[in-house]
Write a protein that holds these residues in place. Structure first.
Motif, short mmCIF file in Angstrom:
data_model
loop_
_atom_site.label_atom_id
_atom_site.label_comp_id
_atom_site.label_asym_id
_atom_site.label_seq_id
_atom_site.Cartn_x
_atom_site.Cartn_y
_atom_site.Cartn_z
N THR A 57 0.83 -1.21 0.00
CA THR A 57 0.00 0.00 0.00
C THR A 57 0.87 1.26 0.00
OG1 THR A 57 -1.73 -1.19 1.19
CG2 THR A 57 -1.86 1.21 1.19
N HIS A 58 0.58 2.15 -0.94
CA HIS A 58 1.36 3.37 -1.10
C HIS A 58 0.46 4.47 -1.65
CE1 HIS A 58 1.63 1.19 -4.93
NE2 HIS A 58 1.73 2.38 -5.52
N PRO A 59 0.85 5.75 -1.46
CA PRO A 59 -0.03 6.86 -1.85
C PRO A 59 0.28 7.43 -3.23
CG PRO A 59 1.73 7.69 -0.46
CD PRO A 59 1.97 6.21 -0.63
N HIS A 60 -0.75 8.06 -3.82
CA HIS A 60 -0.61 8.89 -5.01
C HIS A 60 -1.55 10.07 -4.87
CE1 HIS A 60 1.67 6.00 -7.46
NE2 HIS A 60 0.83 5.05 -7.05
N ARG A 61 -1.23 11.16 -5.57
CA ARG A 61 -2.17 12.27 -5.67
C ARG A 61 -1.90 13.05 -6.96
NH1 ARG A 61 -3.07 16.10 -1.52
NH2 ARG A 61 -3.82 17.43 -3.21
N ASP A 78 -7.60 -0.72 -2.97
CA ASP A 78 -7.40 0.68 -2.62
C ASP A 78 -8.32 1.10 -1.49
OD1 ASP A 78 -9.96 1.60 -3.70
OD2 ASP A 78 -9.09 1.38 -5.70
N ASN A 79 -8.09 2.32 -1.00
CA ASN A 79 -8.88 2.82 0.13
C ASN A 79 -10.21 3.41 -0.31
OD1 ASN A 79 -7.85 5.13 -1.08
ND2 ASN A 79 -7.29 6.14 0.84
N MET A 80 -10.55 3.26 -1.61
CA MET A 80 -11.88 3.62 -2.07
C MET A 80 -12.83 2.42 -2.01
SD MET A 80 -10.99 6.08 -5.37
CE MET A 80 -9.70 5.02 -6.06
N SER A 103 -2.63 -0.80 -3.50
CA SER A 103 -1.60 -1.83 -3.62
C SER A 103 -1.85 -2.63 -4.89
CB SER A 103 -1.61 -2.76 -2.41
OG SER A 103 -2.85 -3.45 -2.32
N GLU A 104 -0.78 -3.26 -5.39
CA GLU A 104 -0.87 -4.07 -6.60
C GLU A 104 -0.02 -5.32 -6.39
OE1 GLU A 104 -0.87 -0.97 -10.28
OE2 GLU A 104 0.69 -0.69 -8.76
N TYR A 105 -0.63 -6.49 -6.62
CA TYR A 105 0.08 -7.75 -6.42
C TYR A 105 -0.16 -8.70 -7.58
CZ TYR A 105 1.22 -6.65 -1.57
OH TYR A 105 1.74 -6.08 -0.44
N ASN A 106 0.84 -9.54 -7.84
CA ASN A 106 0.66 -10.65 -8.75
C ASN A 106 -0.31 -11.63 -8.10
OD1 ASN A 106 0.84 -12.88 -10.41
ND2 ASN A 106 3.07 -12.88 -10.52
#
Length: 239
Positions: A57-61, A78-80, A103-106
């Motif tokens: 888990t990491h942020p973007h804006r 995601d947190n949505m 977050s993104e996972y295989n």
């Protein structure tokens, strides 16, 4: 017509073991002052993620983030409140706006996942974050440009906060077609996923790219059976 050629092996290379990423533009530890962006196209990462691994888990804006899987299954959370799987034939978009965590996972225990991660600088900041994904494979057009992204909510493909249009071209060897830009002043970053193509006098092989600007159209010819991503974007950065 103005062009800039980026050979596949000229990209930044980051091998973290579980993640092997090729950076078309400066990203993370790869910094090249001559490869910061192509207009508002800020990031084009060609990622391979090992089995059961991924990005925590990491942020973007204030960024339009587009993911296009090429092989395997990618799990997104995601947190949505979204928890989804995207696979080859899908496209995912996230308007980070005021801020999002994801977050993104295989999703596979026995094979890697390969996908393109693309960041576009938006023309509208501080928007409410949003998420969307669609299947584009069902609408593929052989030997034509298939629109997969635009600025228009009611148009084909996903939409983003920017005057950008993405097309996929699945061309058989020997086929050619003229691409006409959607908006004056835009440029097109042509990225060869598979095969070999020619634009003007420039031959492009697998994972080569050609940035094209200062023109209203150009001809694309497949010299082999080819799959090509065309990313039309504004060349001027938002003020």
């Amino acid at each position: 017509m103005k062009t800039i050629f980026h050979k596949a092996d000229s990209r930044g290379d980051a091998n973290h073991g579980w993640l092997h990423s090729k950076h078309s533009f400066s990203f993370a530890n790869y910094h090249n002052p001559e490869r910061m962006n192509f207009g508002v196209l800020r990031v084009l990462n060609d990622d391979t993620v090992s089995e059961n691994r991924g990005f925590g888990t990491h942020p973007h804006r204030d960024m339009e983030i587009v993911s296009i899987p090429l092989e395997g299954d990618l799990k997104h959370m995601d947190n949505m409140g979204n928890s989804t799987i995207i696979k080859e034939g899908d496209i995912q978009v996230m308007s980070a706006g005021t801020g999002v965590m994801h977050s993104e996972y295989n999703n596979s225990p026995d094979k890697p996942v390969k996908f393109l991660q693309i960041w576009i600088i938006p023309n509208k900041m501080n928007v409410e974050p949003r998420y969307d994904q669609i299947t584009i494979a069902d609408n593929a057009k052989p030997n034509d440009f298939q629109q997969i992204l635009s600025p228009n909510k009611d148009d084909a493909g996903v939409w983003i906060y920017q005057d950008a249009w993405f097309h996929l071209a699945n061309f058989d060897k020997g086929n050619s077609k003229e691409y006409k830009l959607k908006k004056e002043g835009n440029g097109v970053y042509v990225f060869v996923l598979e095969g070999k193509a020619k634009i003007g006098d420039q031959v492009l092989e697998k994972r080569d790219a050609l940035g094209i600007s200062e023109t209203n159209s150009f001809q694309l010819e497949a010299q082999e059976n080819s799959k090509i991503l065309l990313m039309e974007v504004p060349m001027e950065l938002p003020a």
